[in-house]
Design an enzyme around this catalytic site. Structure first.
Site, short mmCIF file in Angstrom:
data_model
loop_
_atom_site.label_atom_id
_atom_site.label_comp_id
_atom_site.label_asym_id
_atom_site.label_seq_id
_atom_site.Cartn_x
_atom_site.Cartn_y
_atom_site.Cartn_z
N ASP A 186 -39.20 69.36 10.88
CA ASP A 186 -39.64 68.47 11.96
C ASP A 186 -40.64 67.47 11.41
O ASP A 186 -41.83 67.74 11.32
CB ASP A 186 -40.26 69.32 13.09
N HIS A 191 -47.45 64.59 14.13
CA HIS A 191 -48.13 65.77 13.59
C HIS A 191 -48.81 65.51 12.24
O HIS A 191 -49.38 66.43 11.67
CB HIS A 191 -47.12 66.92 13.46
N ILE A 206 -51.52 66.18 16.09
CA ILE A 206 -51.55 67.50 16.74
C ILE A 206 -50.51 68.43 16.10
O ILE A 206 -49.57 67.97 15.44
CB ILE A 206 -51.31 67.39 18.27
N GLY A 209 -45.53 71.89 18.53
CA GLY A 209 -45.42 72.97 19.53
C GLY A 209 -44.69 74.18 18.98
O GLY A 209 -45.13 75.34 19.15
C1 LIG Z 1 -41.74 65.84 20.18
C2 LIG Z 1 -43.08 66.53 20.20
C3 LIG Z 1 -43.19 67.77 19.87
C4 LIG Z 1 -44.43 68.56 19.93
O1 LIG Z 1 -44.43 69.60 19.36
S1 LIG Z 1 -45.84 68.03 20.83
C5 LIG Z 1 -46.98 69.43 20.70
C6 LIG Z 1 -46.72 70.51 21.69
N1 LIG Z 1 -46.81 70.09 23.07
C7 LIG Z 1 -47.99 69.79 23.66
O2 LIG Z 1 -49.05 69.81 23.04
C8 LIG Z 1 -47.94 69.44 25.12
C9 LIG Z 1 -49.10 70.06 25.86
N2 LIG Z 1 -49.01 69.78 27.30
C10 LIG Z 1 -49.50 68.68 27.85
O3 LIG Z 1 -50.07 67.83 27.18
C11 LIG Z 1 -49.36 68.52 29.33
O4 LIG Z 1 -49.18 69.75 29.93
C12 LIG Z 1 -48.16 67.61 29.74
C13 LIG Z 1 -48.36 66.19 29.13
C14 LIG Z 1 -46.83 68.19 29.28
C15 LIG Z 1 -48.13 67.47 31.28
O5 LIG Z 1 -49.39 67.18 31.72
P1 LIG Z 1 -49.61 66.26 33.02
O6 LIG Z 1 -48.97 64.94 32.85
O7 LIG Z 1 -51.09 66.24 33.29
O8 LIG Z 1 -48.81 67.02 34.12
P2 LIG Z 1 -49.33 67.61 35.49
O9 LIG Z 1 -49.93 66.49 36.30
O10 LIG Z 1 -50.15 68.82 35.24
O11 LIG Z 1 -47.97 68.09 36.19
C16 LIG Z 1 -47.03 67.15 36.62
C17 LIG Z 1 -45.70 67.88 36.84
O12 LIG Z 1 -45.17 68.27 35.56
C18 LIG Z 1 -45.02 69.69 35.51
N3 LIG Z 1 -45.44 70.13 34.17
C19 LIG Z 1 -46.68 70.01 33.65
N4 LIG Z 1 -46.68 70.49 32.41
C20 LIG Z 1 -45.43 70.92 32.16
C21 LIG Z 1 -44.83 71.53 31.05
N5 LIG Z 1 -45.53 71.82 29.94
N6 LIG Z 1 -43.52 71.85 31.13
C22 LIG Z 1 -42.80 71.59 32.24
N7 LIG Z 1 -43.34 71.00 33.33
C23 LIG Z 1 -44.63 70.68 33.29
C24 LIG Z 1 -45.95 70.23 36.59
O13 LIG Z 1 -45.51 71.50 37.04
C25 LIG Z 1 -45.83 69.16 37.65
O14 LIG Z 1 -44.58 69.27 38.29
P3 LIG Z 1 -44.44 69.90 39.76
O15 LIG Z 1 -45.44 69.20 40.62
O16 LIG Z 1 -43.03 69.66 40.16
O17 LIG Z 1 -44.79 71.37 39.62
#
Ligand code: A1D88
Length: 291
Positions: A186, A191, A206, A209
């Site tokens: 990846d 990253h 970062i 994931g």
């Molecule tokens: C290609 C890249 C690869 C990687 O490896 S990146 C590294 C690993 N991933 C991360 O670090 C991501 C960490 N998570 C975050 O940063 C945040 O978390 C998100 C940006 C994913 C979302 O945050 P926000 O925009 O603030 O969402 P909300 O306002 O809390 O929720 C809005 C709606 O989105 C749903 N939701 C939030 N997080 C997730 C998730 N992780 N997976 C699936 N759905 C999600 C909620 O439930 C809700 O929706 P409903 O109102 O319908 O319930």
């Protein structure tokens, strides 16, 4: 932005992927095997230790079954894309080396307001027998790209059990962890490249994931499966906050009944980075009573 909704439900053409013993060892180092105590996980980090047979960490299935979509899912800035959800199921233990044919399908595209959630399912089969080896499901969150008027999908609240965890394990990632993990395939600059990460709104690159998922999966394997990959069935979780390489991960596990457990991964300051964690594993049958 425009997402290509015509992709939903259409299985992509199977693609071939092979891996070697060295690939499996490199993955194990990438998710922290041997970190802290290089003698502890030799079955995952070496292929020639006396009396020890090489084994493959079950979460390597995420990497093996990962193929890019056959067509672009839409036109957006890749720096805004984060991994939101991951599920992996092993139908058989992973061999030390092998080849699979994987087909991947976009299973849904949801308008989550703050972003778009695109879900995928991949099935990797043994080309010789057609038997499934790995099933993965993942969700990608494209930040800032919600509000296009699509289906919001389901929303289910989650809370960990209201009691102390049965196991709490601390794992330390290294500052260069992402540079090592990316060699498993990846190469997303999010990253490694500070400029690309800044475009995504991150002060530093970062951690992948799937790397956080792999660190957590190692803990689950050791705590719940007696370090035996043949007992690992499936694992899933939702990524709730980014991890910066060098941060520690605190994995909390609550055992359930019949080979089920829930887990959560957090940083030392309490910020949860994986929630909704679920694990299923094989419980060894009782040995027959001696007569
Ligand atoms: C290609 C890249 C690869 C990687 O490896 S990146 C590294 C690993 N991933 C991360 O670090 C991501 C960490 N998570 C975050 O940063 C945040 O978390 C998100 C940006 C994913 C979302 O945050 P926000 O925009 O603030 O969402 P909300 O306002 O809390 O929720 C809005 C709606 O989105 C749903 N939701 C939030 N997080 C997730 C998730 N992780 N997976 C699936 N759905 C999600 C909620 O439930 C809700 O929706 P409903 O109102 O319908 O319930």
């Amino acid at each position: 932005m425009s997402l290509d909704h015509s992709l939903v439900g259409v299985p992509g053409e199977p693609r071939e992927r092979s891996w070697t013993s060295t690939d499996a060892l490199l993955y194990a180092l990438g998710v922290g095997a041997g970190l802290g105590d290089p003698l502890r996980e030799l079955e995952f980090t070496t292929e020639n230790s006396e009396g020890i047979e090489q084994k493959v960490l079950p979460t390597y299935g995420v990497v093996i079954a990962q193929i890019p979509p056959a067509r672009s899912i839409g036109d957006f800035d890749r720096a805004q894309l984060v991994l939101a959800e991951q599920y992996v199921e092993l139908h058989q233990p992973l061999p030390v080396c092998g080849t699979v044919f994987t087909s991947s399908t976009v299973t849904g595209m949801y308008d989550k307001g703050s972003g778009a959630l695109v879900e995928f399912e991949s099935v990797a089969v043994d080309p010789a027998t057609g038997e499934p080896l790995i099933t993965t499901r993942s969700g990608m969150f494209i930040r800032g790209q919600g509000g296009f008027g699509g289906d919001r999908g389901t929303s289910t609240p989650w809370a960990p059990p209201d009691r102390d965890p049965d196991h709490t394990v601390v794992e330390c990632t290294r500052p260069e962890q992402a540079l090592l993990y990316r060699l498993s395939g990846d190469r997303n600059p999010l990253h490694a490249d500070p400029r690309f990460a800044a475009r995504g709104g991150f002060s530093r690159p970062i951690l992948h994931g799937p790397c956080t998922f792999g660190f957590t999966g190692r803990v689950l394997l050791h705590e719940l499966c007696g370090s035996d990959p043949a007992r690992f069935v499936a694992m899933s979780g939702r990524f709730t906050a980014p991890v910066v390489p060098g941060e520690s991960l605190v994995v909390s596990i609550w055992r359930g009944d019949d080979g089920a457990a829930v887990f959560r991964t957090a940083k030392r300051d309490g910020t949860v980075v994986i929630d909704r964690g679920r694990m299923s594993y094989r419980v060894p049958s009782e040995s027959p009573a001696s007569s």
